[in-house]
Write an enzyme that holds these catalytic residues in place. Structure first.
Site, PDB file in Angstrom:
ATOM      1  N   GLY A   1      -6.770 -13.810  40.194  1.00  0.00           N
ATOM      2  CA  GLY A   1      -6.677 -13.580  38.754  1.00  0.00           C
ATOM      3  C   GLY A   1      -5.377 -12.924  38.317  1.00  0.00           C
ATOM      4  O   GLY A   1      -5.258 -12.474  37.184  1.00  0.00           O
TER       5      GLY A   1
ATOM      6  N   GLU B   1      -9.260 -15.157  50.588  1.00  0.00           N
ATOM      7  CA  GLU B   1      -8.815 -14.816  49.232  1.00  0.00           C
ATOM      8  C   GLU B   1      -8.147 -13.445  49.255  1.00  0.00           C
ATOM      9  O   GLU B   1      -8.836 -12.412  49.173  1.00  0.00           O
ATOM     10  CB  GLU B   1     -10.013 -14.774  48.276  1.00  0.00           C
TER      11      GLU B   1
ATOM     12  N   SER C   1      -5.414 -17.571  42.406  1.00  0.00           N
ATOM     13  CA  SER C   1      -4.446 -18.183  41.480  1.00  0.00           C
ATOM     14  C   SER C   1      -4.036 -19.602  41.883  1.00  0.00           C
ATOM     15  O   SER C   1      -2.870 -19.972  41.754  1.00  0.00           O
ATOM     16  CB  SER C   1      -3.215 -17.284  41.321  1.00  0.00           C
TER      17      SER C   1
ATOM     18  N   HIS D   1     -17.766 -12.247  48.054  1.00  0.00           N
ATOM     19  CA  HIS D   1     -16.558 -12.343  47.222  1.00  0.00           C
ATOM     20  C   HIS D   1     -15.977 -10.939  47.027  1.00  0.00           C
ATOM     21  O   HIS D   1     -16.734  -9.965  46.938  1.00  0.00           O
ATOM     22  CB  HIS D   1     -16.904 -12.985  45.877  1.00  0.00           C
TER      23      HIS D   1
HETATM   24  P1  13P Z   1      -8.469 -17.109  40.415  1.00  0.00           P
HETATM   25  O1  13P Z   1      -8.271 -18.557  40.779  1.00  0.00           O
HETATM   26  O2  13P Z   1      -8.810 -16.888  38.985  1.00  0.00           O
HETATM   27  O3  13P Z   1      -7.309 -16.276  40.898  1.00  0.00           O
HETATM   28  O4  13P Z   1      -9.766 -16.609  41.233  1.00  0.00           O
HETATM   29  C1  13P Z   1      -9.855 -16.878  42.588  1.00  0.00           C
HETATM   30  C2  13P Z   1     -11.216 -16.529  43.049  1.00  0.00           C
HETATM   31  O5  13P Z   1     -11.592 -15.377  43.112  1.00  0.00           O
HETATM   32  C3  13P Z   1     -12.119 -17.628  43.407  1.00  0.00           C
HETATM   33  O6  13P Z   1     -13.283 -17.164  44.000  1.00  0.00           O
END
Ligand code: 13P
Length: 255
Positions: free
Chosen positions: A173, A167, A213, A95
């Site tokens: 976030g 991602e 998000s 991650h």
């Molecule tokens: P958010 O959905 O809070 O943006 O986070 C995404 C994430 O990092 C999932 O692993």
């Protein structure tokens, strides 16, 4: 046909009692939803309790990280054997928060993916570029570097067990989701690379999730894109009233 996978990465959130409340709500609201894979990824402390709660349910369990060794003097770490023992099926690896704050590299990601596969766990391998990299026109170079680095030495039949989570770090976030077109462009590029690294079977069979998000409001347009096979959801996975519509918004594609 690739099966849709919606996973909730709770990150460092939820005490045991909060976890129980959330899981009870999700079990009730998602009962009978069988056409897609639904995965909850709580912190380590809640794994055992939630594993018991999910027995005979349509919801599966994931962990947020693992160490590549089976056991030994690695204070603070959790091994693939331990995760398997507690009933985990999926494990998030690489991650961006692990890469940014805890020094994960393509090499450690690759070791962890191999260790997970060895133990029969299904890796969710995260890749994605930072904002500066996208603005410098380097997004696709970073994606390629993460993908090739993480998959090094892994055979095609094992690669098919991996879920790639794209991602983009600038969308995590921040409330700033990649547009469906931006996400699809990256997913298509990843699939093209998989065809080059492996073959058409792996490229067409391996699932690629989008993360960053994801909300009830944007899941439908994302999941409608041909190369988006699911979502890795952070903040919106912490509330029943947000995670349930995300799962249900993905059902059409999974049906
Ligand atoms: P958010 O959905 O809070 O943006 O986070 C995404 C994430 O990092 C999932 O692993």
């Amino acid at each position: 046909m690739r099966r849709v996978i919606i996973a909730g990465n709770w990150k460092m959130n939820k005490t045991i009692s909060e976890s129980i409340e959330l899981v009870n709500g999700l079990k009730r609201e998602l009962f009978g939803v069988e056409s897609i894979d639904i995965v909850l990824i709580p912190p380590y402390t809640a794994l055992s309790g939630i594993s018991d709660m999910l027995t005979d349910s349509n919801i599966e369990l994931g962990a947020q990280d693992l160490h590549w060794e089976e056991k030994g003097a690695f204070t603070g770490e959790v091994s693939p054997v331990m995760l398997k023992d507690v009933g985990v099926k999926y494990v998030v690896i690489g991650h961006s928060e692990r890469r940014t704050y805890f020094g994960e590299t393509n090499e450690t990601v690759n070791k962890k993916v191999k260790a997970a596969l060895r133990e029969g766990l299904l890796p969710i391998m995260c890749i994605g570029e930072h904002l500066e990299e996208r603005e410098a026109g380097k997004a696709f170079d970073v994606i390629e570097d993460h993908l090739r680095g993480g998959l090094k030495g892994i055979a095609g039949e094992d690669a098919l067990k991996i879920v790639i989570a794209y991602e983009p770090v600038w969308a995590i976030g921040t409330g700033k989701t990649a547009t469906p077109e931006q996400a699809e462009e990256a997913h298509k590029y990843i699939r093209g690379l998989l065809a080059k690294i492996y073959d058409k079977t792996v490229a067409e069979g391996l699932r690629i999730q989008y993360g960053g998000s994801v909300k009830p409001e944007n899941i439908k347009e994302l999941i409608n894109e041909p190369d988006i096979d699911g979502a890795l959801v952070g903040g919106a996975s912490l509330k029943v009233e947000q995670f349930v519509p995300i799962v249900k918004g993905s059902l059409k594609k999974g049906a």
